[in-house]
Design a protein around this motif. Structure first.
Motif, PDB file in Angstrom:
ATOM      1  N   LEU A   3       0.819  -1.215   0.000  1.00 38.97           N
ATOM      2  CA  LEU A   3       0.000   0.000   0.000  1.00 38.97           C
ATOM      3  C   LEU A   3       0.850   1.261   0.000  1.00 38.97           C
ATOM      4  O   LEU A   3       0.379   2.332  -0.364  1.00 38.97           O
ATOM      5  CB  LEU A   3      -0.921  -0.001   1.221  1.00 38.97           C
ATOM      6  N   GLY A   4       2.130   1.129   0.381  1.00 39.97           N
ATOM      7  CA  GLY A   4       2.996   2.305   0.446  1.00 39.97           C
ATOM      8  C   GLY A   4       4.009   2.376  -0.671  1.00 39.97           C
ATOM      9  O   GLY A   4       4.956   3.156  -0.606  1.00 39.97           O
ATOM     10  N   GLN A  33      -4.440  -1.830  -2.897  1.00 38.67           N
ATOM     11  CA  GLN A  33      -5.656  -1.151  -2.446  1.00 38.67           C
ATOM     12  C   GLN A  33      -6.904  -1.844  -2.991  1.00 38.67           C
ATOM     13  O   GLN A  33      -7.919  -1.972  -2.300  1.00 38.67           O
ATOM     14  CB  GLN A  33      -5.627   0.316  -2.890  1.00 38.67           C
ATOM     15  N   SER A  34      -6.835  -2.325  -4.229  1.00 37.12           N
ATOM     16  CA  SER A  34      -7.974  -3.017  -4.831  1.00 37.12           C
ATOM     17  C   SER A  34      -8.209  -4.371  -4.164  1.00 37.12           C
ATOM     18  O   SER A  34      -9.354  -4.753  -3.894  1.00 37.12           O
ATOM     19  CB  SER A  34      -7.734  -3.210  -6.330  1.00 37.12           C
ATOM     20  N   GLN A  35      -7.114  -5.098  -3.920  1.00 37.04           N
ATOM     21  CA  GLN A  35      -7.218  -6.393  -3.231  1.00 37.04           C
ATOM     22  C   GLN A  35      -7.885  -6.222  -1.874  1.00 37.04           C
ATOM     23  O   GLN A  35      -8.778  -6.999  -1.486  1.00 37.04           O
ATOM     24  CB  GLN A  35      -5.816  -6.987  -3.062  1.00 37.04           C
ATOM     25  N   LEU A  36      -7.484  -5.198  -1.147  1.00 36.80           N
ATOM     26  CA  LEU A  36      -8.038  -4.938   0.178  1.00 36.80           C
ATOM     27  C   LEU A  36      -9.522  -4.591   0.080  1.00 36.80           C
ATOM     28  O   LEU A  36     -10.335  -5.052   0.897  1.00 36.80           O
ATOM     29  CB  LEU A  36      -7.259  -3.806   0.849  1.00 36.80           C
ATOM     30  N   SER A  64       6.404   4.135   2.430  1.00 34.14           N
ATOM     31  CA  SER A  64       5.687   4.871   3.465  1.00 34.14           C
ATOM     32  C   SER A  64       4.487   4.060   3.932  1.00 34.14           C
ATOM     33  O   SER A  64       3.758   3.506   3.114  1.00 34.14           O
ATOM     34  CB  SER A  64       5.223   6.230   2.931  1.00 34.14           C
ATOM     35  N   PRO A  65       4.262   3.992   5.253  1.00 24.95           N
ATOM     36  CA  PRO A  65       3.113   3.245   5.773  1.00 24.95           C
ATOM     37  C   PRO A  65       1.841   4.089   5.835  1.00 24.95           C
ATOM     38  O   PRO A  65       0.837   3.650   6.380  1.00 24.95           O
ATOM     39  CB  PRO A  65       3.584   2.867   7.179  1.00 24.95           C
ATOM     40  N   THR A  66       1.867   5.304   5.279  1.00 21.92           N
ATOM     41  CA  THR A  66       0.753   6.242   5.450  1.00 21.92           C
ATOM     42  C   THR A  66      -0.565   5.664   4.984  1.00 21.92           C
ATOM     43  O   THR A  66      -1.570   5.687   5.703  1.00 21.92           O
ATOM     44  CB  THR A  66       1.037   7.549   4.681  1.00 21.92           C
ATOM     45  N   LEU A  67      -0.608   5.144   3.749  1.00 27.88           N
ATOM     46  CA  LEU A  67      -1.859   4.606   3.220  1.00 27.88           C
ATOM     47  C   LEU A  67      -2.277   3.354   3.972  1.00 27.88           C
ATOM     48  O   LEU A  67      -3.467   3.132   4.215  1.00 27.88           O
ATOM     49  CB  LEU A  67      -1.724   4.310   1.719  1.00 27.88           C
ATOM     50  N   ALA A  68      -1.315   2.517   4.359  1.00 27.42           N
ATOM     51  CA  ALA A  68      -1.632   1.317   5.136  1.00 27.42           C
ATOM     52  C   ALA A  68      -2.281   1.707   6.463  1.00 27.42           C
ATOM     53  O   ALA A  68      -3.257   1.078   6.895  1.00 27.42           O
ATOM     54  CB  ALA A  68      -0.371   0.489   5.375  1.00 27.42           C
ATOM     55  N   ASP A  69      -1.757   2.743   7.100  1.00 28.17           N
ATOM     56  CA  ASP A  69      -2.350   3.227   8.353  1.00 28.17           C
ATOM     57  C   ASP A  69      -3.764   3.741   8.123  1.00 28.17           C
ATOM     58  O   ASP A  69      -4.684   3.449   8.899  1.00 28.17           O
ATOM     59  CB  ASP A  69      -1.487   4.343   8.949  1.00 28.17           C
ATOM     60  N   LEU A 105      -5.851   2.897   5.854  1.00 32.33           N
ATOM     61  CA  LEU A 105      -6.769   1.809   5.503  1.00 32.33           C
ATOM     62  C   LEU A 105      -6.794   0.704   6.556  1.00 32.33           C
ATOM     63  O   LEU A 105      -7.364  -0.359   6.327  1.00 32.33           O
ATOM     64  CB  LEU A 105      -6.382   1.228   4.140  1.00 32.33           C
ATOM     65  N   ASP A 106      -6.146   0.964   7.701  1.00 38.31           N
ATOM     66  CA  ASP A 106      -6.171   0.035   8.839  1.00 38.31           C
ATOM     67  C   ASP A 106      -5.668  -1.351   8.455  1.00 38.31           C
ATOM     68  O   ASP A 106      -6.318  -2.364   8.699  1.00 38.31           O
ATOM     69  CB  ASP A 106      -7.594  -0.052   9.409  1.00 38.31           C
TER      70      ASP A 106
END
Length: 414
Positions: free
Chosen positions: A33-34, A45-48, A73-78, A80-81
């Motif tokens: 995701l990052g 993001q689509s898989q999630l 970067s973990p920003t998007l992962a954070d 999207l939980d």
């Protein structure tokens, strides 16, 4: 009438165990995701999004962990939980300096998307080894392993074919994202446990601009930094017949000469740590030569990139997921293919408007793209028909995940 209090109300241990039994942990391998490669991010993001839609239908709560992430970067992962596991490092695992194996053990199943096209030796045997090792670890811990929709092969070396077949034969299910990949599975005798679907990025969420005022025709050109720089080796690594830089230059000059056209150069890989991959750096180089063309911003996420691409009237490019972003948002597109993954995927959708840079010379590729622009109204209709096919195929993938989650949940309750 008074009732005795339930002793479990004051027993946090009981409640924790109850929650644990209700919650499934799903590992999402070889996605990120990052990632600075927005194509890899689009897959993630689509898989999630598809998995969470399946969880709602299966009526289960779910915890997701991303494995083998190359994210900067973990920003998007954070946002999207989604948890991110420790870096996949065999050395650190052997030295017991990594929680990777402990995190893997917590999973009820692993969905491995192979970064879309990396379950192959096209990028070298070392990369194939790492992708295979993580799959073998999941199998060794008896975790149901699903190979999510991706390109399967090619497998050139004999030992690679052997290892790949062994892994796929032990997986719960193998999903090919195109017809050519499905052909590979048939050849190795795994058709019965496989299914041909499509790239999950067709389900990437985005925002459509419903208030765009009419004006000049907006043409988007995605410039691949990798091809711009001649590949990792700098010596036509992908065996292109086309003069890539010459083709991009001709397209810019052609569309610039049209008074009603506005050119947008679009980056889809923002690789600060690996300049040879960086689309944005290549675009800035071109912008110095053509200062009047517009440069799209450095997108913060795959969805942001797709939302921008959706505002265009025509698109062409050599990053496949940039082309998928155009296609899946209804924009007429002529992909510039540098590997068989393009041909396989778009052929699966019955879409023939592809400039194959491994076969076509520069003049032929240029004409294919220019003709596509001239016939963009017809292409738009074919894109609409192709998206209907993609929707149906990804619905089948979601249906499979619903069944998998229900089975895992029943097992957990036992």
């Amino acid at each position: 009438m008074l009732h005795d209090a339930d002793p479990r109300e004051n027993c946090s241990i009981w409640w924790n165990m109850s929650d644990l039994k209700k919650t499934l942990t799903v590992g999402l391998a070889w996605q990120s995701l990052g990632s600075e490669n927005l194509g890899v991010g689009a897959l993630a993001q689509s898989q999630l999004a598809i998995l969470r839609a399946a969880a709602v239908r299966a009526k289960v709560t779910m915890r997701c962990i991303e494995f083998c992430s190359s994210g900067a970067s973990p920003t998007l992962a954070d946002a999207l939980d989604c948890e991110v596991a420790d870096v996949f490092s065999p050395k650190r695992i052997l030295l017991r300096r990594s929680r990777f194996l402990k995190q893997l053990k917590t999973c009820d199943a692993v969905l491995d998307i192979g970064e879309g096209d990396s379950f192959s030796d096209i990028y070298g045997s070392k990369r194939f080894f790492f992708l295979s090792l993580s799959k073998c670890l999941a199998l060794a811990y008896r975790k149901p392993l699903v190979l999510s929709p991706q390109t399967i092969g090619p497998f050139s070396a004999s030992w690679v074919r052997l290892v790949a077949r062994l892994i796929m034969s032990r997986a719960e299910r193998v999903f090919a994202r195109d017809r050519l990949s499905m052909d590979v599975l048939r050849v190795v005798g795994l058709e019965a446990k496989s299914e041909e679907l499509i790239d999950v990025a067709f389900r990437l969420p985005f925002e459509r601009d419903l208030h765009r005022s009419p004006g000049r025709v907006r043409v988007g050109i995605n410039v691949s930094g990798l091809l711009f720089n001649g590949g990792y080796t700098g010596a036509n690594q992908f065996g292109l017949v086309v003069d890539y830089l010459g083709l991009i230059t001709r397209l810019i000059e052609h569309f610039t000469a049209m008074p009603d056209v506005e050119i947008h150069l679009v980056a889809h890989v923002l690789a600060n740590h690996l300049p040879v991959e960086d689309d944005y750096a290549a675009i800035l180089t071109l912008n110095k030569r053509f200062p009047d063309i517009k440069v799209a911003p450095r997108f913060a996420s795959p969805s942001e990139a797709k939302s921008y691409i959706a505002t265009l009237d025509f698109f062409t490019g050599a990053r496949m997921h940039a082309c998928i972003a155009a296609f899946s948002s209804g924009v007429p597109v002529v992909p510039m293919a540098y590997s068989r993954k393009f041909n396989g995927l778009f052929d699966t959708l019955g879409y023939r408007h592809v400039a194959d840079m491994r076969i076509d010379d520069t003049d032929t590729a240029f004409r294919t793209i220019v003709d596509g622009f001239a016939e963009r109204a017809r292409l738009r209709e074919e894109v609409r028909e192709g998206n209907a096919i993609a929707h149906d195929r990804l619905q089948r993938y979601e249906d499979y995940l619903v069944q998998l989650l229900e089975k895992l949940h029943a097992k957990r309750r036992q």
